[in-house]
Scaffold this motif. Structure first.
Motif, PDB file in Angstrom:
ATOM      1  N   ALA A 181      88.106  39.833  68.783  1.00  0.00           N
ATOM      2  CA  ALA A 181      87.388  39.675  70.049  1.00  0.00           C
ATOM      3  C   ALA A 181      86.430  40.834  70.312  1.00  0.00           C
ATOM      4  O   ALA A 181      85.802  40.901  71.372  1.00  0.00           O
ATOM      5  CB  ALA A 181      88.383  39.554  71.195  1.00  0.00           C
ATOM      6  N   GLY A 182      86.305  41.762  69.353  1.00  0.00           N
ATOM      7  CA  GLY A 182      85.425  42.915  69.551  1.00  0.00           C
ATOM      8  C   GLY A 182      86.021  43.999  70.414  1.00  0.00           C
ATOM      9  O   GLY A 182      85.301  44.846  70.949  1.00  0.00           O
ATOM     10  N   GLU A 203      79.911  50.704  57.831  1.00  0.00           N
ATOM     11  CA  GLU A 203      78.749  50.339  58.640  1.00  0.00           C
ATOM     12  C   GLU A 203      79.124  49.563  59.903  1.00  0.00           C
ATOM     13  O   GLU A 203      78.417  49.617  60.910  1.00  0.00           O
ATOM     14  CB  GLU A 203      77.762  49.506  57.823  1.00  0.00           C
ATOM     15  N   ASN A 204      80.251  48.860  59.871  1.00  0.00           N
ATOM     16  CA  ASN A 204      80.664  48.050  61.014  1.00  0.00           C
ATOM     17  C   ASN A 204      81.259  48.882  62.149  1.00  0.00           C
ATOM     18  O   ASN A 204      81.554  48.336  63.216  1.00  0.00           O
ATOM     19  CB  ASN A 204      81.669  46.987  60.568  1.00  0.00           C
ATOM     20  N   TYR A 205      81.430  50.176  61.910  1.00  0.00           N
ATOM     21  CA  TYR A 205      81.990  51.051  62.936  1.00  0.00           C
ATOM     22  C   TYR A 205      81.004  52.135  63.361  1.00  0.00           C
ATOM     23  O   TYR A 205      81.380  53.127  63.975  1.00  0.00           O
ATOM     24  CB  TYR A 205      83.326  51.645  62.450  1.00  0.00           C
ATOM     25  N   GLY A 237      84.984  48.529  72.730  1.00  0.00           N
ATOM     26  CA  GLY A 237      84.884  48.066  71.359  1.00  0.00           C
ATOM     27  C   GLY A 237      83.469  48.271  70.826  1.00  0.00           C
ATOM     28  O   GLY A 237      82.566  48.698  71.543  1.00  0.00           O
ATOM     29  N   ILE A 238      83.274  47.948  69.565  1.00  0.00           N
ATOM     30  CA  ILE A 238      81.965  48.132  68.946  1.00  0.00           C
ATOM     31  C   ILE A 238      80.878  47.319  69.654  1.00  0.00           C
ATOM     32  O   ILE A 238      79.817  47.869  69.989  1.00  0.00           O
ATOM     33  CB  ILE A 238      82.024  47.803  67.445  1.00  0.00           C
ATOM     34  N   PRO A 239      81.086  46.018  69.945  1.00  0.00           N
ATOM     35  CA  PRO A 239      80.023  45.265  70.625  1.00  0.00           C
ATOM     36  C   PRO A 239      79.670  45.834  71.995  1.00  0.00           C
ATOM     37  O   PRO A 239      78.489  45.934  72.351  1.00  0.00           O
ATOM     38  CB  PRO A 239      80.600  43.845  70.741  1.00  0.00           C
TER      39      PRO A 239
END
Length: 351
Positions: free
Chosen positions: A105-106, A143-145, A300-302
Motif C-alpha cells: 500500500a506504499g 532505487e525504489n527507496y 512511505g515512499i509515495p
C-alpha cells in the motif's frame, strides 16, 4: 566510481562523542544507485539513538543521518528511475519486506513483514550487513527507496524534508489540514517549523503553541496566524475547544489532558515527538467530546515523494544552519539546548 569504504562520522559507543571513521559501502547491485551525499540534516532522533535513550544499544559504531540530499554518482544495470546527475534524497529507511499489506500500500514505514522497515542507520539489511547513515560522503540504496528532489528546492534546505518534512506532512495530509481547519503545532523546532510552513501552505489557520513567546516573530514569519505560550495557564483557558487538529512535535513530558482540552468535538491530537518515557492520559479527556489521541511516523515512499513535490510547488525548504563535520558534537549540544533555528545541516564535503 567504485567505493568499498567511505569516510563518515560515527558514535563508537552510547553517549560517546562522534568521531571520523571509515565505513563499508556495498558495490551497487542491479537496482542500486550510488549517491554522492551533499548534505545531511541532524535530527533529534540521531541524538536519542547515539545516546541509547530509546532502550536499544544498537549496532555501534553508529553513523547517524536519515535526512540525506545528494546527487546520483552511478547506477546499477537495471536501474530505470534515476540517472547519473539526478538530485535525490534518502529518508529514514532504505528497505522493507516489500510484500506485506503495508508495503504493497506504499506504507513501508509500517512494514509488518519479517524484514521490517530497515532503518537508514543502525539496522540490519537483507544482506545481513549493518546500515550506516548520512553523516558520510556516499551511500548505496535500492532505487525504489530513494526520492527525487525538485529543482526548486536547494539541496541543503531539502535534506531535513526527508525526516522533519514528511513527519509533519503525513499527519497534516491524513487528517486533512486545509482551508477552514484550525491546526495547532506544539513546539517550534526542527519538526514544528516545517509543520507551520506545510499547514499554512495547505490553507489551514495555524497556531503555534510554544513554551514561551521567544520565537513568536519566527512563527508568524513562517506562516502562523497565532502564537501562544504554553507556560501561561491562561492560554489553555482562552483556547479551550478551538482546534480541529493538534500535532505535538516535542519529545518531552507534556500534560496531554491539557492539550486535549484545546480540541473541538471530534478533534485529534497527533503525537509525532518520541519522548523517552510513557505519557499518561485520562480516558475522560477523550470520551467526553469524542476526541482522538493518535500517532504518526514519517511516511512511505509515495507520500514522501508527494511531500517533496508539494514543497517544490510551494517553495518550501527547511530553515537551516549549515555546519562543518567537525562541528557535529557542538551541534548536538546546541540541539539539546534548543539553540538552533531550525535544523543543523552538515556539509558532507567537510567530512
Amino acid at each position: 566510481m567504485n567505493h568499498t569504504t567511505v569516510p563518515a562520522y560515527a558514535a563508537p559507543s552510547p553517549k560517546a562523542p562522534l568521531e571520523r571513521i571509515t565505513v563499508p559501502r556495498r558495490a551497487p547491485g542491479e537496482h542500486d544507485i550510488l549517491i554522492e551525499i551533499k548534505y545531511a540534516g541532524i535530527c533529534h532522533s540521531d541524538l536519542h539513538t547515539v545516546r541509547g535513550e530509546w532502550g536499544d544499544d544498537g549496532n555501534f559504531p553508529i553513523v547517524p543521518g536519515h535526512e540525506i540530499a545528494g546527487v546520483v554518482a552511478a547506477v546499477g544495470s537495471g536501474v530505470t528511475r534515476y540517472a547519473v546527475g539526478d538530485r535525490v534524497g534518502v529518508g529514514c529507511f532504505v528497505d522493507s519486506c516489500r510484500t506485506c499489506e503495508n508495503c504493497l500500500a506504499g506504507l513501508q514505514q509500517y512494514c509488518t513483514g519479517e524484514l521490517g522497515m530497515v532503518g537508514t542507520y543502525g539496522a540490519t539489511g537483507r544482506d545481513g550487513q549493518v546500515t550506516y547513515g548520512g553523516y558520510s560522503t556516499h551511500i548505496v540504496v535500492d532505487e525504489n527507496y530513494a526520492l527525487r528532489i525538485p529543482d526548486s528546492i536547494p539541496l541543503d534546505a531539502a535534506a531535513p524534508l526527508l525526516c522533519a518534512g514528511i513527519t509533519l506532512y503525513s499527519p497534516l495530509a491524513h487528517w486533512k489540514a486545509g482551508p477552514g481547519k484550525k491546526v495547532a503545532i506544539v513546539g517550534l523546532g526542527g519538526l514544528g517549523h516545517m509543520g507551520v510552513k506545510i499547514a499554512h501552505a495547505m490553507g489551514a489557520e495555524v497556531t503555534v503553541l510554544s513554551q514561551s513567546l521567544r520565537k513568536k516573530d519566527d512563527g508568524l514569519r513562517l506562516g502562523a496566524a497565532h502564537f501562544h505560550a504554553t507556560s501561561d495557564p491562561a492560554t489553555f483557558e482562552a483556547l479551550a475547544g478551538t482546534f480541529d487538529l493538534i500535532v505535538n512535535t516535542v519529545s518531552a513530558d507534556v500534560d496531554l489532558d491539557a492539550y486535549l482540552g484545546l480540541l473541538r468535538t471530534g478533534g485529534t491530537l497527533v503525537q509525532v515527538g518520541a519522548p523517552e518515557k510513557p505519557l499518561p492520559i485520562s480516558p475522560f479527556a477523550l470520551i467526553t467530546q469524542r476526541k482522538s489521541f493518535a500517532g504518526s511516523m514519517i511516511g512511505g515512499i509515495p507520500e514522501t515523494q508527494e511531500m517533496l513535490d508539494f514543497c517544490g510547488k510551494h517553495g518550501l525548504g527547511a530553515d537551516i544552519e549549515l555546519i562543518r563535520a567537525d562541528q557535529i558534537n557542538e551541534a548536538y549540544e546546541r540541539v539539546l539546548a534548543s539553540d538552533v533555528r531550525y535544523r543543523f545541516v552538515i556539509d558532507t564535503a567537510t567530512i
